[in-house]
Design a protein around this motif. Structure first.
Motif, PDB file in Angstrom:
ATOM      1  N   ASN A 158       0.871  -1.185   0.000  1.00 32.02           N
ATOM      2  CA  ASN A 158       0.000   0.000   0.000  1.00 32.02           C
ATOM      3  C   ASN A 158       0.901   1.226   0.000  1.00 32.02           C
ATOM      4  OD1 ASN A 158      -1.776   2.097   0.445  1.00 32.02           O
ATOM      5  ND2 ASN A 158      -2.918   1.076   2.055  1.00 32.02           N
ATOM      6  N   ASN A 159       1.058   1.816  -1.171  1.00 35.79           N
ATOM      7  CA  ASN A 159       1.966   2.956  -1.315  1.00 35.79           C
ATOM      8  C   ASN A 159       1.162   4.236  -1.462  1.00 35.79           C
ATOM      9  OD1 ASN A 159       4.233   4.563  -1.750  1.00 35.79           O
ATOM     10  ND2 ASN A 159       4.275   4.127  -3.939  1.00 35.79           N
ATOM     11  N   LYS A 174      12.616  -3.012   4.041  1.00 34.05           N
ATOM     12  CA  LYS A 174      13.469  -2.040   3.346  1.00 34.05           C
ATOM     13  C   LYS A 174      13.889  -2.559   1.974  1.00 34.05           C
ATOM     14  CE  LYS A 174      17.645   0.761   3.922  1.00 34.05           C
ATOM     15  NZ  LYS A 174      18.765   1.103   4.831  1.00 34.05           N
ATOM     16  N   GLU A 175      14.278  -3.837   1.906  1.00 36.74           N
ATOM     17  CA  GLU A 175      14.689  -4.420   0.624  1.00 36.74           C
ATOM     18  C   GLU A 175      13.518  -4.465  -0.355  1.00 36.74           C
ATOM     19  OE1 GLU A 175      16.371  -8.200   1.474  1.00 36.74           O
ATOM     20  OE2 GLU A 175      18.101  -7.394   2.544  1.00 36.74           O
ATOM     21  N   ILE A 190       6.033   4.089   7.818  1.00 40.37           N
ATOM     22  CA  ILE A 190       6.170   2.789   7.161  1.00 40.37           C
ATOM     23  C   ILE A 190       5.855   1.700   8.180  1.00 40.37           C
ATOM     24  CG2 ILE A 190       7.720   1.215   5.970  1.00 40.37           C
ATOM     25  CD1 ILE A 190       9.276   3.678   5.026  1.00 40.37           C
ATOM     26  N   GLU A 191       4.893   0.873   7.847  1.00 33.40           N
ATOM     27  CA  GLU A 191       4.471  -0.217   8.727  1.00 33.40           C
ATOM     28  C   GLU A 191       4.385  -1.514   7.924  1.00 33.40           C
ATOM     29  OE1 GLU A 191       0.756   0.911  10.398  1.00 33.40           O
ATOM     30  OE2 GLU A 191       1.609   2.427  11.712  1.00 33.40           O
ATOM     31  N   PRO A 192       4.999  -2.592   8.438  1.00 37.10           N
ATOM     32  CA  PRO A 192       5.907  -2.679   9.580  1.00 37.10           C
ATOM     33  C   PRO A 192       7.186  -1.875   9.346  1.00 37.10           C
ATOM     34  CG  PRO A 192       5.130  -4.859   8.889  1.00 37.10           C
ATOM     35  CD  PRO A 192       4.782  -3.897   7.782  1.00 37.10           C
ATOM     36  N   LYS A 208       2.410   8.544   3.014  1.00 35.67           N
ATOM     37  CA  LYS A 208       3.154   9.735   2.628  1.00 35.67           C
ATOM     38  C   LYS A 208       2.767  10.899   3.541  1.00 35.67           C
ATOM     39  CE  LYS A 208       5.049   7.752  -0.982  1.00 35.67           C
ATOM     40  NZ  LYS A 208       6.491   7.505  -1.070  1.00 35.67           N
ATOM     41  N   VAL A 209       3.728  11.422   4.269  1.00 32.57           N
ATOM     42  CA  VAL A 209       3.480  12.509   5.213  1.00 32.57           C
ATOM     43  C   VAL A 209       4.144  13.786   4.696  1.00 32.57           C
ATOM     44  CG1 VAL A 209       3.756  13.314   7.583  1.00 32.57           C
ATOM     45  CG2 VAL A 209       3.395  10.882   7.132  1.00 32.57           C
TER      46      VAL A 209
END
Length: 397
Positions: A158-159, A174-175, A190-192, A208-209
């Motif tokens: 979910n971006n 992260k990867e 970012i979760e998790p 996105k903040v």
């Protein structure tokens, strides 16, 4: 040395030459015989082809004689114990030692396959469409090769509110974001967390903040000031002066998540124009309401009583606006009295001195014996205009 040459000098005689000739001819004949007895064989070892003549009895002895080693995993065209015959073609393919690592699980193989693709197929190692292999199928298989296979699994990404299912081989969140080329800032949520292990079926959310500072001019509302006015009756009001809104410049820090505002913090404000309050006069004068009476013509009744009378309004403490018999008296305009049913039966039509004809439709905790309570428009009216008095009561029916 001189002694060693003496036999050779002896050969210089005619007899000696005859003997020497015989020996040479014999040796040559033996050599020819032995050479003709050798088998001519072609050996192809790992692409290196050579033709040899050998008197070795078996394929194994032949390879040992020419210095070619072979192991149990190598592919040899003949058994090592096979008898060597003239014209034989011997093919040797040396097996390559290959290590395969599938998601951290290592296993060793020996294979004579030419390419990585052939090797995977021969060993029944399944590689799915989205899996990642460290070598392509056409890469030549080599001894000591280490093949990494990362098996892909499905996760939900979910971006910024855009959700999709993706195939991943990453070890951490992260990867995954790096593999999917997802850009993010330090402010983003970012979760998790980035360092969490990625697992099949997991949902990774990137919120996105964005923070911005914004200056706005806003209306400043006015208040209403009330002043008591004894000339106006209760419930009435009069505007003395109208109010006017002011203006204020405010600076906010606004936080957006995925484009929607989620928080607003006031950083600074400057009043440009002060508001002017509205002034209103509120009446305090009690409204005089009269209760019609019929003292002028006293009716004849079935029974006449002398009773103590108090008054109550529909706004009294504990009053519901409905009588004990269910009448709605919230307006306070009905002619109703509260009675002790043992003295005056509920539902009776009565006449009360100074009040007029009424219905005995209510009761009360303090109404016992020769006491009645007459209904008036309000508690204030009861206190100011009725009080407590002795009256004559006639039961009309």
């Amino acid at each position: 040395m001189q002694n060693l040459l003496n036999p050779l000098r002896a050969l210089k005689t005619k007899v000696g030459y005859t003997i020497l000739t015989a020996v040479v001819v014999a040796l040559f004949s033996v050599w020819v015989f032995l050479d003709e007895a050798k088998a001519e064989v072609v050996i192809a070892a790992d692409g290196d082809v050579q033709k040899v003549k050998t008197s070795s009895d078996t394929v194994g002895e032949l390879l040992d004689d020419v210095g070619i080693d072979f192991g149990k995993h190598d592919e040899l065209s003949h058994e090592a114990t096979t008898e060597v015959v003239d014209g034989m073609e011997i093919v040797l393919e040396s097996a390559n030692k290959v290590t395969v690592n599938i998601d951290g699980e290592e296993e060793e193989y020996y294979s004579t396959a030419e390419t990585v693709g052939e090797f995977l197929e021969e060993e029944n190692i399944e590689v799915k469409k989205h899996d990642v292999v460290s070598f392509n199928d056409m890469a030549l298989l080599q001894d000591g090769m280490f093949i990494d296979i990362d098996q892909a699994f499905k996760v939900t990404l979910n971006n910024g509110g855009d959700k999709e299912d993706v195939w991943a081989t990453a070890n951490t969140v992260k990867e995954l974001l790096q593999d999917e080329d997802i850009k993010y800032s330090k402010q983003d949520k970012i979760e998790p967390a980035l360092d969490k292990d990625l697992k099949e079926g997991m949902t990774v959310t990137v919120t996105k903040v964005k923070t911005e500072t914004k200056e706005v001019t806003e209306a400043l509302s006015f208040n209403t000031d009330e002043e008591k006015d004894s000339e106006l009756e209760k419930g009435e009001s009069r505007t003395i002066s109208e109010g006017k809104e002011g203006k204020v410049e405010r600076t906010y820090e606004i936080v957006y998540e995925n484009g929607e505002e989620v928080d607003r913090t006031l950083l600074e404000e400057n009043v440009v124009q002060k508001p002017k309050n509205k002034k209103v006069a509120i009446g305090t004068k009690e409204k005089v309401e009269t209760v019609s009476t019929s003292n002028s013509q006293e009716p004849s009744g079935v029974k006449e009583l002398t009773m103590e009378a108090t008054a109550y309004g529909p706004d009294c403490a504990g009053c519901s606006g409905f009588t004990a018999t269910g009448m709605d008296v919230r307006s306070g305009t009905q002619k109703v009295i509260a009675v002790d049913p043992n003295v005056i039966p509920l539902g009776s039509r009565v006449w009360v001195e100074g009040y007029g004809e009424a219905i005995a439709a209510d009761t009360g905790g303090a109404i016992k014996g020769n006491i009645i309570d007459v209904l008036v428009p309000s508690e204030a009216y009861a206190a100011d205009n009725w009080g407590r008095r002795t009256v004559k009561v006639k039961i009309l029916d």
